[in-house]
Design a protein around this motif. Structure first.
Motif, PDB file in Angstrom:
ATOM      1  N   ALA A 293     -12.062   6.331  -3.963  1.00  0.00           N
ATOM      2  CA  ALA A 293     -12.267   6.705  -2.696  1.00  0.00           C
ATOM      3  C   ALA A 293     -11.184   6.742  -1.687  1.00  0.00           C
ATOM      4  CB  ALA A 293     -13.472   6.097  -2.052  1.00  0.00           C
ATOM      5  N   GLN A 294     -10.662   5.714  -1.464  1.00  0.00           N
ATOM      6  CA  GLN A 294      -9.503   5.296  -0.532  1.00  0.00           C
ATOM      7  C   GLN A 294      -8.185   6.058  -0.797  1.00  0.00           C
ATOM      8  OE1 GLN A 294      -9.028   1.397   0.177  1.00  0.00           O
ATOM      9  NE2 GLN A 294      -7.496   1.719   1.961  1.00  0.00           N
ATOM     10  N   LEU A 295      -7.953   6.385  -2.103  1.00  0.00           N
ATOM     11  CA  LEU A 295      -6.869   7.203  -2.445  1.00  0.00           C
ATOM     12  C   LEU A 295      -7.075   8.758  -1.940  1.00  0.00           C
ATOM     13  CD1 LEU A 295      -5.744   5.387  -5.575  1.00  0.00           C
ATOM     14  CD2 LEU A 295      -4.198   6.037  -4.038  1.00  0.00           C
ATOM     15  N   ARG A 296      -8.390   9.100  -2.321  1.00  0.00           N
ATOM     16  CA  ARG A 296      -8.820  10.323  -2.016  1.00  0.00           C
ATOM     17  C   ARG A 296      -8.545  10.754  -0.433  1.00  0.00           C
ATOM     18  NH1 ARG A 296     -12.993  11.067  -5.584  1.00  0.00           N
ATOM     19  NH2 ARG A 296     -12.400  12.105  -7.625  1.00  0.00           N
ATOM     20  N   SER A 297      -8.917   9.723   0.390  1.00  0.00           N
ATOM     21  CA  SER A 297      -8.797   9.912   1.938  1.00  0.00           C
ATOM     22  C   SER A 297      -7.651   9.861   2.482  1.00  0.00           C
ATOM     23  CB  SER A 297     -10.029   8.870   2.574  1.00  0.00           C
ATOM     24  OG  SER A 297      -9.822   7.679   2.266  1.00  0.00           O
ATOM     25  N   THR A 298      -6.639   8.760   1.885  1.00  0.00           N
ATOM     26  CA  THR A 298      -5.547   8.732   2.412  1.00  0.00           C
ATOM     27  C   THR A 298      -4.563   9.864   2.097  1.00  0.00           C
ATOM     28  OG1 THR A 298      -5.554   6.402   1.840  1.00  0.00           O
ATOM     29  CG2 THR A 298      -3.451   7.433   2.346  1.00  0.00           C
ATOM     30  N   THR A 299      -5.044  10.582   1.020  1.00  0.00           N
ATOM     31  CA  THR A 299      -4.282  11.832   0.585  1.00  0.00           C
ATOM     32  C   THR A 299      -4.456  13.007   1.661  1.00  0.00           C
ATOM     33  OG1 THR A 299      -4.328  10.871  -1.706  1.00  0.00           O
ATOM     34  CG2 THR A 299      -3.967  13.496  -1.150  1.00  0.00           C
ATOM     35  N   LYS A 300      -5.806  12.931   1.626  1.00  0.00           N
ATOM     36  CA  LYS A 300      -6.449  13.961   2.759  1.00  0.00           C
ATOM     37  C   LYS A 300      -5.805  13.830   4.046  1.00  0.00           C
ATOM     38  CE  LYS A 300     -10.814  16.031   3.840  1.00  0.00           C
ATOM     39  NZ  LYS A 300     -12.126  15.679   4.083  1.00  0.00           N
ATOM     40  N   ASN A 301      -5.837  12.394   4.413  1.00  0.00           N
ATOM     41  CA  ASN A 301      -5.303  12.079   5.976  1.00  0.00           C
ATOM     42  C   ASN A 301      -3.861  12.561   6.009  1.00  0.00           C
ATOM     43  OD1 ASN A 301      -8.124  11.558   6.843  1.00  0.00           O
ATOM     44  ND2 ASN A 301      -7.592   9.397   6.373  1.00  0.00           N
ATOM     45  N   LEU A 302      -3.031  12.342   5.032  1.00  0.00           N
ATOM     46  CA  LEU A 302      -1.670  12.758   5.086  1.00  0.00           C
ATOM     47  C   LEU A 302      -1.514  14.185   5.563  1.00  0.00           C
ATOM     48  CD1 LEU A 302      -0.090  11.176   1.777  1.00  0.00           C
ATOM     49  CD2 LEU A 302      -0.162  10.216   4.418  1.00  0.00           C
ATOM     50  N   ASP A 303      -2.139  15.092   5.371  1.00  0.00           N
ATOM     51  CA  ASP A 303      -2.051  16.513   5.809  1.00  0.00           C
ATOM     52  C   ASP A 303      -2.306  16.634   7.204  1.00  0.00           C
ATOM     53  OD1 ASP A 303      -1.202  17.310   3.173  1.00  0.00           O
ATOM     54  OD2 ASP A 303      -3.286  17.694   2.481  1.00  0.00           O
ATOM     55  N   GLN A 304      -3.131  15.585   7.886  1.00  0.00           N
ATOM     56  CA  GLN A 304      -3.474  15.685   9.221  1.00  0.00           C
ATOM     57  C   GLN A 304      -2.646  15.004  10.198  1.00  0.00           C
ATOM     58  OE1 GLN A 304      -7.356  14.803   8.606  1.00  0.00           O
ATOM     59  NE2 GLN A 304      -7.817  16.821   7.499  1.00  0.00           N
ATOM     60  N   ASN A 305      -1.255  14.663   9.790  1.00  0.00           N
ATOM     61  CA  ASN A 305      -0.545  14.081  10.708  1.00  0.00           C
ATOM     62  C   ASN A 305      -0.688  12.885  11.086  1.00  0.00           C
ATOM     63  OD1 ASN A 305       1.333  16.065  10.784  1.00  0.00           O
ATOM     64  ND2 ASN A 305       0.365  17.277  12.322  1.00  0.00           N
ATOM     65  N   VAL A 306      -1.304  11.791  10.230  1.00  0.00           N
ATOM     66  CA  VAL A 306      -1.571  10.572  10.370  1.00  0.00           C
ATOM     67  C   VAL A 306      -0.129   9.745  10.467  1.00  0.00           C
ATOM     68  CG1 VAL A 306      -3.965  10.491   9.575  1.00  0.00           C
ATOM     69  CG2 VAL A 306      -2.197   9.971   8.097  1.00  0.00           C
ATOM     70  N   ASN A 307      -0.134   8.635  10.842  1.00  0.00           N
ATOM     71  CA  ASN A 307       0.914   7.730  10.667  1.00  0.00           C
ATOM     72  C   ASN A 307       1.113   7.317   9.379  1.00  0.00           C
ATOM     73  OD1 ASN A 307       2.657   5.375  10.459  1.00  0.00           O
ATOM     74  ND2 ASN A 307       2.243   4.908  12.866  1.00  0.00           N
ATOM     75  N   VAL A 308       2.004   7.779   8.783  1.00  0.00           N
ATOM     76  CA  VAL A 308       2.110   7.884   6.921  1.00  0.00           C
ATOM     77  C   VAL A 308       2.348   6.336   6.729  1.00  0.00           C
ATOM     78  CG1 VAL A 308       3.299   8.178   5.099  1.00  0.00           C
ATOM     79  CG2 VAL A 308       3.149   9.969   6.734  1.00  0.00           C
ATOM     80  N   ARG A 309       2.988   5.537   7.453  1.00  0.00           N
ATOM     81  CA  ARG A 309       3.351   4.079   6.989  1.00  0.00           C
ATOM     82  C   ARG A 309       2.178   3.128   7.251  1.00  0.00           C
ATOM     83  NH1 ARG A 309       8.334   0.328   9.420  1.00  0.00           N
ATOM     84  NH2 ARG A 309       7.610  -1.765   8.696  1.00  0.00           N
ATOM     85  N   LEU A 310       1.526   3.394   8.491  1.00  0.00           N
ATOM     86  CA  LEU A 310       0.201   2.682   8.586  1.00  0.00           C
ATOM     87  C   LEU A 310      -0.866   2.995   7.490  1.00  0.00           C
ATOM     88  CD1 LEU A 310      -0.936   0.985  10.932  1.00  0.00           C
ATOM     89  CD2 LEU A 310      -1.904   2.793  11.889  1.00  0.00           C
ATOM     90  N   ALA A 311      -1.004   4.333   7.099  1.00  0.00           N
ATOM     91  CA  ALA A 311      -2.051   4.695   6.358  1.00  0.00           C
ATOM     92  C   ALA A 311      -1.499   3.986   4.921  1.00  0.00           C
ATOM     93  CB  ALA A 311      -1.856   6.182   6.125  1.00  0.00           C
ATOM     94  N   LEU A 312      -0.336   3.962   4.537  1.00  0.00           N
ATOM     95  CA  LEU A 312       0.047   3.286   3.498  1.00  0.00           C
ATOM     96  C   LEU A 312      -0.070   1.779   3.233  1.00  0.00           C
ATOM     97  CD1 LEU A 312       3.359   5.221   2.305  1.00  0.00           C
ATOM     98  CD2 LEU A 312       1.076   5.472   1.097  1.00  0.00           C
ATOM     99  N   GLU A 313       0.007   1.162   4.470  1.00  0.00           N
ATOM    100  CA  GLU A 313      -0.111  -0.230   4.457  1.00  0.00           C
ATOM    101  C   GLU A 313      -1.620  -0.631   4.541  1.00  0.00           C
ATOM    102  OE1 GLU A 313       3.255  -1.399   7.721  1.00  0.00           O
ATOM    103  OE2 GLU A 313       1.528  -1.211   8.617  1.00  0.00           O
ATOM    104  N   VAL A 314      -2.383   0.062   4.926  1.00  0.00           N
ATOM    105  CA  VAL A 314      -3.881  -0.115   4.899  1.00  0.00           C
ATOM    106  C   VAL A 314      -4.202  -0.214   3.386  1.00  0.00           C
ATOM    107  CG1 VAL A 314      -6.350   0.699   5.396  1.00  0.00           C
ATOM    108  CG2 VAL A 314      -4.519   0.464   7.159  1.00  0.00           C
ATOM    109  N   LEU A 315      -3.664   0.913   2.545  1.00  0.00           N
ATOM    110  CA  LEU A 315      -4.140   1.538   1.259  1.00  0.00           C
ATOM    111  C   LEU A 315      -3.549   0.192   0.469  1.00  0.00           C
ATOM    112  CD1 LEU A 315      -4.824   3.465  -0.888  1.00  0.00           C
ATOM    113  CD2 LEU A 315      -2.578   3.929  -1.043  1.00  0.00           C
ATOM    114  N   LEU A 316      -2.165  -0.245   0.499  1.00  0.00           N
ATOM    115  CA  LEU A 316      -1.567  -1.202  -0.187  1.00  0.00           C
ATOM    116  C   LEU A 316      -2.426  -2.651   0.063  1.00  0.00           C
ATOM    117  CD1 LEU A 316       1.002  -1.039  -1.903  1.00  0.00           C
ATOM    118  CD2 LEU A 316       0.598   0.898  -0.559  1.00  0.00           C
ATOM    119  N   LEU A 317      -2.800  -3.022   1.098  1.00  0.00           N
ATOM    120  CA  LEU A 317      -3.405  -4.348   1.401  1.00  0.00           C
ATOM    121  C   LEU A 317      -4.821  -4.228   0.822  1.00  0.00           C
ATOM    122  CD1 LEU A 317      -2.338  -5.129   4.967  1.00  0.00           C
ATOM    123  CD2 LEU A 317      -1.403  -6.003   2.868  1.00  0.00           C
ATOM    124  N   SER A 318      -5.394  -2.979   0.584  1.00  0.00           N
ATOM    125  CA  SER A 318      -6.647  -2.956  -0.108  1.00  0.00           C
ATOM    126  C   SER A 318      -6.454  -2.994  -1.395  1.00  0.00           C
ATOM    127  CB  SER A 318      -7.680  -1.857   0.439  1.00  0.00           C
ATOM    128  OG  SER A 318      -7.120  -0.747   0.267  1.00  0.00           O
TER     129      SER A 318
END
Ligand SMILES: [Zn+2]
Length: 325
Positions: A293-318
């Protein structure tokens, strides 16, 4: 150059030709390496084929020149990763205003039209609205949604679907002499993109890169916070790579989830069964579900100009930790 699995698309374009109604502008949409350019070139061949029926014959001088990119009346504007500027569109328009050198039709293929700047797209609009005689434009894009609606509405839109794994496997064996085991793996990993599977067959670095990304995933799970954050920072510098890595990781976690939950649905990473089994024994079903679920939502969010580094940090820590198991 043979269209496989998208014959309906070429048939549709060629039917128009047979009835004397050639579409002046077509937009072919689909995933990268799915076959968009092959369909476009087959259409260009059919328009200029000097061989016998059915067209394109694939053997006449015109067909051969188009296949090798050397026909003076067929131009392709193709520069992956670079924006398509208004100057290039103006040059093309000057070119298209002349009558064909050798063929009957001038054909322009504008690849990945999402690369076009708004000015370039608007400039092209004039040609789409009033196409010169004997000119056909073929645009390609990953999705129609990302283009200006005024462009899309003036094109005949053809949407190419991913091919089935079995069609890709059979094609790799019959047309490209692939070993069945290798064909099976590449067909499964290709996500329905024949072009990708063919490239991977001829270029070992594609599979090597995929292996590296999966190895990184396994090693990060045994690492602590500092290493994970460093990896996130590093990866975030290359947006194209982020998508590639997340897509691979998603495929991996889907496989882990399938095995952890005892599903009989076929897994994707056929060559790494042992590692998948091991990992599915180390995480709970709930953890695997969360990662998918998290990989799906992170991928989707990347298309909406989120802070990429922050999104990846959250993903990696989980990512679940296997350090002490
Ligand atoms: Zn021909």
């Amino acid at each position: 150059m043979t269209v496989i699995g998208h014959e309906w698309a070429t048939d549709l374009l060629l039917n128009g030709l047979a009835r004397g109604r050639v579409p002046h502008a077509a937009l072919i949409v689909g995933l990268p390496n799915i076959g968009k350019t092959t369909v476009a070139f087959t259409f260009a061949q059919a328009l200029n084929c000097t061989g016998g029926q059915p067209v394109p014959c694939g053997e006449c001088i015109s067909c051969l020149k188009i296949a090798s990119g050397n026909h003076p009346d067929v131009r392709i504007l193709d520069a992956p990763g670079q924006s398509l500027k208004i100057g290039e569109v103006r040059d093309l328009q000057r070119d298209l205003s002349l009558s064909p050198h050798e063929g009957r039709w001038r054909v322009a293929v504008l690849s990945d039209f999402e690369r076009a700047t708004v000015e370039a797209a608007n400039a092209l609009l004039k040609t789409l609205e009033e196409p010169p005689a004997q000119v056909a434009l073929v645009l390609t894009a990953t999705e129609a949604d990302v283009l200006l609606p005024t462009i899309v509405s003036r094109c005949q839109v053809l949407s190419l679907r991913p091919l089935s794994t079995s069609v890709i496997k059979d094609t790799l064996i019959s047309h490209w002499d692939a070993h069945p085991t290798q064909a099976d793996l590449l067909a499964t990993l290709s996500n329905g993109r024949l072009g990708w599977a063919i490239s991977a067959l001829g270029d070992e670095s594609l599979l090597a890169r995929r292996n590296e990304h999966l190895d990184n995933l396994a090693s990060l799970m045994s690492k602590g916070r500092v290493e994970r954050l460093a990896y996130a920072a590093d990866l975030s510098r290359d947006p194209a790579l982020v998508k590639e890595v997340l897509a691979l990781w998603l495929g991996w976690w889907r496989d882990v989830l399938l095995l952890a939950s005892g599903s009989h649905v076929a897994i994707t990473n056929l060559d790494r069964k042992a590692m998948l089994h091991q990992q599915s024994g180390q995480v709970t079903i709930r953890q695997a579900q969360r990662m998918v679920a998290q990989l799906r939502s992170t991928t989707k969010n990347l298309d909406q100009n989120v802070n990429v580094r922050l999104a990846l940090e959250v993903l990696l820590l989980s990512l679940p930790s296997t350090a002490f198991q």
